[in-house]
Scaffold this motif. Structure first.
Motif, PDB file in Angstrom:
ATOM      1  N   GLN A  23       0.834  -1.208   0.000  1.00  0.00           N
ATOM      2  CA  GLN A  23       0.000   0.000   0.000  1.00  0.00           C
ATOM      3  C   GLN A  23       0.863   1.251   0.000  1.00  0.00           C
ATOM      4  N   ARG A  24       1.925   1.231   0.798  1.00  0.00           N
ATOM      5  CA  ARG A  24       2.811   2.393   0.849  1.00  0.00           C
ATOM      6  C   ARG A  24       3.409   2.667  -0.525  1.00  0.00           C
ATOM      7  N   GLN A  25       3.830   1.611  -1.207  1.00  0.00           N
ATOM      8  CA  GLN A  25       4.393   1.778  -2.546  1.00  0.00           C
ATOM      9  C   GLN A  25       3.364   2.375  -3.489  1.00  0.00           C
ATOM     10  N   ALA A  26       2.122   1.883  -3.411  1.00  0.00           N
ATOM     11  CA  ALA A  26       1.062   2.409  -4.274  1.00  0.00           C
ATOM     12  C   ALA A  26       0.774   3.873  -3.955  1.00  0.00           C
ATOM     13  N   VAL A  27       0.778   4.241  -2.687  1.00  0.00           N
ATOM     14  CA  VAL A  27       0.539   5.629  -2.287  1.00  0.00           C
ATOM     15  C   VAL A  27       1.675   6.519  -2.781  1.00  0.00           C
ATOM     16  N   GLU A  28       2.919   6.059  -2.629  1.00  0.00           N
ATOM     17  CA  GLU A  28       4.058   6.855  -3.101  1.00  0.00           C
ATOM     18  C   GLU A  28       3.996   7.066  -4.613  1.00  0.00           C
ATOM     19  N   GLU A  29       3.592   6.031  -5.348  1.00  0.00           N
ATOM     20  CA  GLU A  29       3.455   6.162  -6.798  1.00  0.00           C
ATOM     21  C   GLU A  29       2.334   7.141  -7.156  1.00  0.00           C
ATOM     22  N   ALA A  30       1.235   7.088  -6.442  1.00  0.00           N
ATOM     23  CA  ALA A  30       0.121   8.011  -6.689  1.00  0.00           C
ATOM     24  C   ALA A  30       0.534   9.450  -6.391  1.00  0.00           C
ATOM     25  N   ILE A  31       1.246   9.654  -5.308  1.00  0.00           N
ATOM     26  CA  ILE A  31       1.724  11.004  -4.963  1.00  0.00           C
ATOM     27  C   ILE A  31       2.641  11.530  -6.057  1.00  0.00           C
ATOM     28  N   GLU A  32       3.550  10.698  -6.527  1.00  0.00           N
ATOM     29  CA  GLU A  32       4.476  11.132  -7.573  1.00  0.00           C
ATOM     30  C   GLU A  32       3.723  11.473  -8.858  1.00  0.00           C
ATOM     31  N   ALA A  33       2.738  10.658  -9.230  1.00  0.00           N
ATOM     32  CA  ALA A  33       1.941  10.938 -10.434  1.00  0.00           C
ATOM     33  C   ALA A  33       1.188  12.250 -10.289  1.00  0.00           C
ATOM     34  N   LEU A  34       0.621  12.501  -9.123  1.00  0.00           N
ATOM     35  CA  LEU A  34      -0.108  13.750  -8.884  1.00  0.00           C
ATOM     36  C   LEU A  34       0.824  14.954  -8.894  1.00  0.00           C
ATOM     37  N   LYS A  35       2.005  14.802  -8.343  1.00  0.00           N
ATOM     38  CA  LYS A  35       2.973  15.908  -8.369  1.00  0.00           C
ATOM     39  C   LYS A  35       3.347  16.257  -9.809  1.00  0.00           C
ATOM     40  N   GLN A  36       3.581  15.239 -10.613  1.00  0.00           N
ATOM     41  CA  GLN A  36       3.938  15.493 -12.014  1.00  0.00           C
ATOM     42  C   GLN A  36       2.783  16.154 -12.762  1.00  0.00           C
ATOM     43  N   ALA A  37       1.578  15.651 -12.561  1.00  0.00           N
ATOM     44  CA  ALA A  37       0.406  16.239 -13.231  1.00  0.00           C
ATOM     45  C   ALA A  37       0.180  17.667 -12.756  1.00  0.00           C
ATOM     46  N   SER A  38       0.347  17.917 -11.457  1.00  0.00           N
ATOM     47  CA  SER A  38       0.188  19.272 -10.920  1.00  0.00           C
ATOM     48  C   SER A  38       1.216  20.210 -11.519  1.00  0.00           C
ATOM     49  N   GLY A  39       2.438  19.734 -11.642  1.00  0.00           N
ATOM     50  CA  GLY A  39       3.497  20.556 -12.226  1.00  0.00           C
ATOM     51  C   GLY A  39       3.199  20.923 -13.664  1.00  0.00           C
ATOM     52  N   ARG A  40       2.716  19.941 -14.436  1.00  0.00           N
ATOM     53  CA  ARG A  40       2.370  20.220 -15.835  1.00  0.00           C
ATOM     54  C   ARG A  40       1.226  21.225 -15.922  1.00  0.00           C
ATOM     55  N   LEU A  41       0.197  21.052 -15.114  1.00  0.00           N
ATOM     56  CA  LEU A  41      -0.933  21.993 -15.121  1.00  0.00           C
ATOM     57  C   LEU A  41      -0.485  23.382 -14.682  1.00  0.00           C
ATOM     58  N   GLN A  42       0.338  23.439 -13.661  1.00  0.00           N
ATOM     59  CA  GLN A  42       0.830  24.721 -13.149  1.00  0.00           C
ATOM     60  C   GLN A  42       1.599  25.451 -14.247  1.00  0.00           C
ATOM     61  N   GLN A  43       2.492  24.732 -14.896  1.00  0.00           N
ATOM     62  CA  GLN A  43       3.313  25.345 -15.945  1.00  0.00           C
ATOM     63  C   GLN A  43       2.469  25.806 -17.125  1.00  0.00           C
ATOM     64  N   LYS A  44       1.522  24.998 -17.537  1.00  0.00           N
ATOM     65  CA  LYS A  44       0.748  25.292 -18.733  1.00  0.00           C
ATOM     66  C   LYS A  44      -0.294  26.385 -18.502  1.00  0.00           C
ATOM     67  N   TYR A  45      -1.017  26.306 -17.383  1.00  0.00           N
ATOM     68  CA  TYR A  45      -2.160  27.203 -17.194  1.00  0.00           C
ATOM     69  C   TYR A  45      -1.951  28.309 -16.154  1.00  0.00           C
ATOM     70  N   PHE A  46      -1.000  28.150 -15.303  1.00  0.00           N
ATOM     71  CA  PHE A  46      -0.793  29.142 -14.227  1.00  0.00           C
ATOM     72  C   PHE A  46       0.713  29.393 -14.050  1.00  0.00           C
ATOM     73  N   PRO A  47       1.395  29.833 -15.091  1.00  0.00           N
ATOM     74  CA  PRO A  47       2.845  29.992 -15.018  1.00  0.00           C
ATOM     75  C   PRO A  47       3.308  31.014 -13.975  1.00  0.00           C
ATOM     76  N   GLU A  48       2.453  31.971 -13.635  1.00  0.00           N
ATOM     77  CA  GLU A  48       2.845  32.958 -12.633  1.00  0.00           C
ATOM     78  C   GLU A  48       2.654  32.432 -11.209  1.00  0.00           C
ATOM     79  N   GLY A  49       2.068  31.267 -11.098  1.00  0.00           N
ATOM     80  CA  GLY A  49       1.863  30.685  -9.773  1.00  0.00           C
ATOM     81  C   GLY A  49       0.584  31.076  -9.086  1.00  0.00           C
ATOM     82  N   HIS A  50      -0.252  31.859  -9.755  1.00  0.00           N
ATOM     83  CA  HIS A  50      -1.516  32.306  -9.149  1.00  0.00           C
ATOM     84  C   HIS A  50      -2.657  31.447  -9.631  1.00  0.00           C
ATOM     85  N   LEU A  51      -3.365  30.846  -8.711  1.00  0.00           N
ATOM     86  CA  LEU A  51      -4.560  30.068  -9.045  1.00  0.00           C
ATOM     87  C   LEU A  51      -5.770  30.977  -8.966  1.00  0.00           C
ATOM     88  N   PRO A  52      -6.766  30.750  -9.858  1.00  0.00           N
ATOM     89  CA  PRO A  52      -7.985  31.568  -9.753  1.00  0.00           C
ATOM     90  C   PRO A  52      -8.723  31.287  -8.458  1.00  0.00           C
TER      91      PRO A  52
END
Length: 135
Positions: free
Chosen positions: A105-134
């Motif tokens: 379970q820990r391994q699965a959670v760590e993998e999920a966290i890493e996937a979410l971090k990567q997806a968040s980073g891509r969304l942040q870069q693409k749609y909110f490059p200044e770091g401000h969320l609506p």
């Protein structure tokens, strides 16, 4: 000098045990229905023995680490049926299986966290490059 090795003849009410272990009366009644606890009765009042209290301590610890009621019952029943060495050997097997499950379970959670971090980073870069969320 002789030592009295008998267990204390102290009894406990459902309220006392609930308070001590952070359990609910419903939980204690459930454990009784499942055959994990066997309180005596005085009219409609449950009277818990020293043995019931010790068993409840093991039940609460087992539940906190994710053991099923059936696994806990098996461990507790072995003490009465075959003694402490058999109980401890069986408990060790169950504990090791639980450790393996938690590690997976820990391994699965760590993998999920890493996937979410990567997806968040891509969304942040693409749609909110200044770091401000609506708002």
């Amino acid at each position: 000098m002789t030592l009295n090795l008998r267990r204390p003849h102290r009894t406990y009410s459902i309220t006392q045990l609930c308070k001590e272990f952070g359990a609910t009366p419903r939980a204690l009644r459930f454990y009784e229905e499942q055959g994990l606890l066997s309180p005596a009765r005085r009219d409609m009042t449950r009277i818990y023995s020293y043995k019931d209290r010790a068993r409840l301590a093991l039940i609460v610890r087992g539940r906190k680490v994710g053991l099923s009621v059936a696994e806990i019952r098996d461990i507790l029943d072995l003490y009465d049926e075959e003694g402490e060495p058999a109980q401890n050997a069986h408990a060790l097997k169950i504990f090791k299986r639980r450790i393996d499950a938690l590690m997976a379970q820990r391994q699965a959670v760590e993998e999920a966290i890493e996937a979410l971090k990567q997806a968040s980073g891509r969304l942040q870069q693409k749609y909110f490059p200044e770091g401000h969320l609506p708002a």
